[in-house]
Design an enzyme around this catalytic site. Structure first.
Site, PDB file in Angstrom:
ATOM      1  N   CYS A 162       0.803  -1.224   0.000  1.00 26.88           N
ATOM      2  CA  CYS A 162       0.000   0.000   0.000  1.00 26.88           C
ATOM      3  C   CYS A 162       0.838   1.276   0.000  1.00 26.88           C
ATOM      4  O   CYS A 162       0.288   2.375  -0.047  1.00 26.88           O
ATOM      5  CB  CYS A 162      -0.934  -0.004   1.199  1.00 26.88           C
ATOM      6  SG  CYS A 162      -1.941  -1.503   1.283  1.00 26.88           S
ATOM      7  N   HIS A 302      -2.692   8.171   5.829  1.00 26.78           N
ATOM      8  CA  HIS A 302      -2.937   6.845   5.257  1.00 26.78           C
ATOM      9  C   HIS A 302      -4.337   6.388   5.653  1.00 26.78           C
ATOM     10  O   HIS A 302      -5.081   5.876   4.817  1.00 26.78           O
ATOM     11  CB  HIS A 302      -1.872   5.859   5.736  1.00 26.78           C
ATOM     12  CG  HIS A 302      -1.914   4.546   5.044  1.00 26.78           C
ATOM     13  ND1 HIS A 302      -1.776   4.419   3.674  1.00 26.78           N
ATOM     14  CD2 HIS A 302      -2.096   3.284   5.517  1.00 26.78           C
ATOM     15  CE1 HIS A 302      -1.867   3.134   3.345  1.00 26.78           C
ATOM     16  NE2 HIS A 302      -2.063   2.436   4.446  1.00 26.78           N
ATOM     17  N   GLU A 313      -1.041   5.496  13.390  1.00 27.23           N
ATOM     18  CA  GLU A 313      -0.670   6.678  12.606  1.00 27.23           C
ATOM     19  C   GLU A 313      -0.852   7.941  13.434  1.00 27.23           C
ATOM     20  O   GLU A 313      -0.036   8.876  13.354  1.00 27.23           O
ATOM     21  CB  GLU A 313      -1.484   6.758  11.319  1.00 27.23           C
ATOM     22  CG  GLU A 313      -0.980   7.857  10.385  1.00 27.23           C
ATOM     23  CD  GLU A 313      -1.661   7.884   9.032  1.00 27.23           C
ATOM     24  OE1 GLU A 313      -1.189   8.639   8.164  1.00 27.23           O
ATOM     25  OE2 GLU A 313      -2.657   7.151   8.832  1.00 27.23           O
ATOM     26  N   LYS A 334      -9.622   8.087   1.970  1.00 31.03           N
ATOM     27  CA  LYS A 334     -10.080   6.691   1.858  1.00 31.03           C
ATOM     28  C   LYS A 334     -11.502   6.534   2.392  1.00 31.03           C
ATOM     29  O   LYS A 334     -12.181   5.561   2.085  1.00 31.03           O
ATOM     30  CB  LYS A 334      -9.139   5.748   2.610  1.00 31.03           C
ATOM     31  CG  LYS A 334      -7.778   5.541   1.942  1.00 31.03           C
ATOM     32  CD  LYS A 334      -6.963   4.520   2.708  1.00 31.03           C
ATOM     33  CE  LYS A 334      -5.598   4.271   2.058  1.00 31.03           C
ATOM     34  NZ  LYS A 334      -4.649   5.383   2.271  1.00 31.03           N
ATOM     35  N   HIS A 339      -9.806   1.990  -0.087  1.00 31.60           N
ATOM     36  CA  HIS A 339      -8.357   1.787  -0.064  1.00 31.60           C
ATOM     37  C   HIS A 339      -7.927   1.080  -1.344  1.00 31.60           C
ATOM     38  O   HIS A 339      -8.135  -0.123  -1.509  1.00 31.60           O
ATOM     39  CB  HIS A 339      -7.982   0.961   1.158  1.00 31.60           C
ATOM     40  CG  HIS A 339      -6.508   0.853   1.401  1.00 31.60           C
ATOM     41  ND1 HIS A 339      -5.562   1.389   0.548  1.00 31.60           N
ATOM     42  CD2 HIS A 339      -5.795   0.254   2.411  1.00 31.60           C
ATOM     43  CE1 HIS A 339      -4.356   1.134   1.011  1.00 31.60           C
ATOM     44  NE2 HIS A 339      -4.474   0.453   2.141  1.00 31.60           N
ATOM     45  N   PHE A 398       1.742  -3.128   4.023  1.00 37.73           N
ATOM     46  CA  PHE A 398       2.063  -4.428   4.612  1.00 37.73           C
ATOM     47  C   PHE A 398       3.556  -4.709   4.426  1.00 37.73           C
ATOM     48  O   PHE A 398       4.151  -4.362   3.410  1.00 37.73           O
ATOM     49  CB  PHE A 398       1.264  -5.533   3.926  1.00 37.73           C
ATOM     50  CG  PHE A 398      -0.152  -5.689   4.414  1.00 37.73           C
ATOM     51  CD1 PHE A 398      -0.689  -4.857   5.375  1.00 37.73           C
ATOM     52  CD2 PHE A 398      -0.960  -6.694   3.901  1.00 37.73           C
ATOM     53  CE1 PHE A 398      -2.002  -5.001   5.822  1.00 37.73           C
ATOM     54  CE2 PHE A 398      -2.274  -6.858   4.337  1.00 37.73           C
ATOM     55  CZ  PHE A 398      -2.789  -6.008   5.296  1.00 37.73           C
TER      56      PHE A 398
END
Length: 412
Positions: A162, A302, A313, A334, A339, A398
């Site tokens: 991502c 994010h 975050e 998002k 996403h 990830f």
């Protein structure tokens, strides 16, 4: 050090396949998330996604080319057409050896793999398409964009889950800074809303199961968030060396100013609970830009709508910005787009460019129930008018991959 500016933007997304429609949808808080239509999702824990709708590949490719290109590649070619047109770049007058391509993707093609695996099982190996491999490999977006536009400069592909779109733009920025190209086509592309893709993320327990309320399913930083919503799409930007752009006398959106990257080195899917990796990426980007933390006017987070990501975050932002963190508008687009995995960082970078252009900050929609562990200003539910000169965009992937980009209002 050579300065690098953004002169063109192109986007394919769940909220619009045109730049201005995309931007208006974000500002108005329109959700692109609905029940999956590309296959029957009955029986899946998560039955919703941010699908690209009303996309006509024939505007950009012949029927023969469409048959030989997976959807994520089609999206990349379409968004590149848009971005090159937006930048007013006349390729017939350019040295194509000095124009490169760097497009990231987290997964590439699952659709082609699933389709051809079914052919293998039902009809045998001789019936598998000779285009299986060229259609599924992640670098085909970069490769086919280069072929379609005859771009012979530096060409590569980033596959950092991502964070891929953010890393692609950051690495392209550095290629121009080093003098290895005058122009880079950069971004991210993804299309993996398939039975296998959705099933895999369902098994990870990563996806929202708010199937009865798809428009409210993606709710970053909200206490009731229950997972991210898969999406697809592509974001492409034209990065250009400043003097090259000035010679062409074209409008400039903004200047890319800083890039930071790091790794959590913690877990294959979960972020470091202390937020150390994202914090180091943000600090690195600020150092690269030679900016203080108080210079940031807006953060596009994010913000995936998972319990862990949003909390961590938030911790990372506080580690970097201290007391100033409470004064920075932070939003996650998002919440509207979903996403889009490897495309997310590029699409969100485009949001930052447009926020600077218009001095408008898009909201985080579906923010209804404050979370005591997510206690910053997430621009809840309504866009905000504010002078925006410097934006920071985070992408976390990830494997612990982190990318931070900083863009700044262009001044001579």
């Amino acid at each position: 050090m050579r300065r690098v500016v953004i002169t063109g933007l192109g986007v394919i997304s769940s909220v619009g396949n045109d730049l201005e429609i995309f931007w208006r949808s974000n500002l108005e808080g329109k959700s692109g998330i609905d029940r999956i239509s590309s296959f029957d999702p009955e029986g899946f824990d998560s039955q919703i996604a941010g699908e690209v709708r009303d996309f006509d590949a024939s505007k950009y490719l012949s029927q023969k080319e469409i048959k030989r290109a997976d959807k994520f590649v089609q999206y990349a070619i379409a968004a590149t057409h848009q971005a090159i047109s937006d930048s007013q770049l006349n390729l017939d007058k350019e040295d194509l050896n000095r124009i490169g391509v760097l497009i990231g993707s987290g997964i590439g093609s699952l659709y082609t793999i699933e389709r051809e695996h079914k052919v293998l099982l039902e009809k045998g190996p001789s019936k598998v398409s000779p285009f299986l491999i060229p259609m599924l490999i992640v670098n085909e977006a970069s490769g086919q964009v280069a072929i379609n536009f005859r771009l012979k400069g530096p060409n590569s592909c980033i596959a950092t889950a991502c964070a891929a779109g953010g890393h692609a733009i950051g690495d392209a920025f550095k290629i121009i800074q080093r003098g290895e190209a005058e122009v880079m086509v950069a971004g991210g592309a993804e299309s993996c809303i398939t039975p296998l893709g959705v099933a895999g993320f369902c098994s990870l327990k990563a996806l929202s199961t708010r199937n009865s309320e798809p428009k409210k399913a993606s709710r970053p930083f909200d206490r009731e968030r229950d997972g991210f919503v898969m999406a697809e799409g592509c974001g492409i930007v034209i990065l250009e060396e400043l003097e090259h752009a000035k010679k062409r006398d074209v409008p400039i959106y903004c200047e890319i100013f800083g890039y930071g990257m790091s790794c959590d080195a913690y877990h294959i899917t979960a972020p470091d609970p202390e937020g150390d990796g994202p914090a180091r990426a943000m600090r690195s980007a600020l150092k690269d830009a030679k900016l203080s933390s108080e210079a940031i006017d807006y953060i596009n987070a994010h913000g995936t709508s998972t319990q862990l990501n949003d909390r961590i975050e938030t911790i990372a932002i506080k580690r970097v910005f201290g007391d100033y963190a409470c004064k920075i508008p932070i939003s996650s687009t998002k919440s509207m787009i979903g996403h889009s995995l490897g495309a997310a960082g590029a699409i969100e970078f485009i949001v930052c460019c447009l926020a600077i252009r218009d001095n408008l900050i898009p909201p985080t929609i579906n923010y209804e129930y404050p979370d005591i562990e997510c206690d910053l200003d997430y621009v809840p539910n309504k866009m905000r008018e504010r002078k925006v000169d410097v934006c920071l965009s985070n992408s976390l992937g990830f494997g612990g991959h982190n990318a931070t980009l900083i863009v700044k209002r262009f001044r001579v």
